[in-house]
Scaffold this active site. Sequence first.
Site, PDB file in Angstrom:
ATOM      1  N   ARG A 126       0.849  -1.184   0.000  1.00  0.00           N
ATOM      2  CA  ARG A 126       0.000   0.000   0.000  1.00  0.00           C
ATOM      3  C   ARG A 126       0.887   1.238   0.000  1.00  0.00           C
ATOM      4  NH1 ARG A 126      -4.711  -1.223   4.535  1.00  0.00           N
ATOM      5  NH2 ARG A 126      -5.665  -3.026   3.478  1.00  0.00           N
ATOM      6  N   HIS A 127       0.358   2.344  -0.492  1.00  0.00           N
ATOM      7  CA  HIS A 127       1.143   3.575  -0.518  1.00  0.00           C
ATOM      8  C   HIS A 127       1.418   4.064   0.896  1.00  0.00           C
ATOM      9  CE1 HIS A 127       1.028   4.045  -4.829  1.00  0.00           C
ATOM     10  NE2 HIS A 127      -0.284   3.913  -4.843  1.00  0.00           N
TER      11      HIS A 127
END
Length: 522
Positions: free
Chosen positions: A155-156
Amino acid sequence: MVNSVAEGKELCRIQYHFGEFGNYSLIVRRSNIQKISCNIVINQNPVNSYLPIFFAFLIYMGVFSIMTVGQFCVNIEPIRNWLYKKMNPRETDRLINSELGSPSRTDSISSELQAGVWSAASSLQRLRSLDTFRGMALIIMVFVNYGGGKYWFFRHQSWNGLTVADLVFPWFVFIMGASITLSLNSMLRRGCSKWHLLGKVAWRSLLLFLIGVVVVNPNYCLGPLSWDNLRIPGVLQRLGCTYLVVAVLELLFAKPVPEDSSLVGLYSALQDILPYWPQWLFMMALEAVWLCLTFLLNVPGCPKGYLGPGGIGDFGKYRNCTGGVAAYIDHLLLGEKHIYQHPSSNVIYQTTVAFDPEGILGTINSVVMAFLGLQAGKILLFYRGQHKQIMLRFCMWGVVTGAISAVLTRCTKDQGFIPVNKNLWSISYVTTLSSFAFILLLLIYYLVDVKRVWSGAPFFYPGMNSILIYTGHEIFESYFPFKWKMQDTQSHTEHLAQNLIATSLWVIISYVLYRKRIFWKI
């Protein structure tokens, strides 16, 4: 990190790694007036959340082993002759060379879909390493967009720092820049006019922007193509704007590079840089604009030069300052409802202000990233056939950009002059990812185009149809067989299986399109 606080004073601080789905208690004891002890008690043991990744790795390694054995069998002459008669791969190679990059037969421009060509000996060959690199970035991007198995490192990053998810988009921009110089050079060598090429560049940029706004738009869930809620920035929109700036800049100053460009002396060592000093001046001026706007422009209610997440970050002092100048410019020029409404910062930092990671100000550094990729393309042009020189210069650029990042960040996550930040596309983020890109391209180039011990599969195939795969995975993201209802929405196993199957399907689709000689060009 666990802090125990009472009456505004910190009682104790301990380091502890919490496992997923475990249940824990913090026990604070006072043995005497001055001594306080803190301990973590496990009420329920956590699960090993990395087992699904391990089993998925074994499965893919098994598939790879089968394919390797199959490749070995293909090298056996009787089998190879039979397959050549049945599959006729020469037609596929002919189409690729004639329609997707041969300077003697095509007049089309492509940056993502075309890697350009150069002469390895007496014949012109397509650089598979660029398509492989592009495909690798694209496939990781697809996997991340589908959820990445709900693992935090897919995930970012909420704000400063890097995860795997933060690597791939800049690499895609980088390889686009490398492709620009190769494809434009092949057109110029065949005598295409710059005005003709400029028209094609402008049209292609416009198409990328429109596809991003009209087709691939996350705000559709708020209404069918409603202008009131339409997100204007986006991935393809940024690619279109970046492509336009870098390609026009290249057309203004570029000259066709002859096949035999070997020189001697100091000019030989800098032949890919010195002739293009106006481009470098323009890029330095552009970066100066980013620095001045970021650190000198006053944002109402926020400290000058603020690069933080706002919300509860910085002890809640600047709650509405998410992104500082970058968000201010987007809100001022585009309006709050026309930018991304759910940034990665709103989970951890509880931000309430809309912020777009593909906003206007960050596009400046996206152009810088593509320009560094353009430099990689120039290295391939000017030192064609000189494998050691190409790899040495890739290594040197990787070291230089990495050193710049070390200075800007002071080798820390949050304490540097300019932290690495994907949401802001900070200059340290660009130099860091460029350093990684140069080194990774060096390795792929060595394995695929120099030693030829790797064909680039399976990444080569989606790299040949990058825009089609990216657009398709966004449009059909919520449809079967790319997504289905899961029994346990908290399970890494089910999420990982769903996301890997969906990503693998796009790889298979790209391979089928390759075999059918179908390539979508814009």
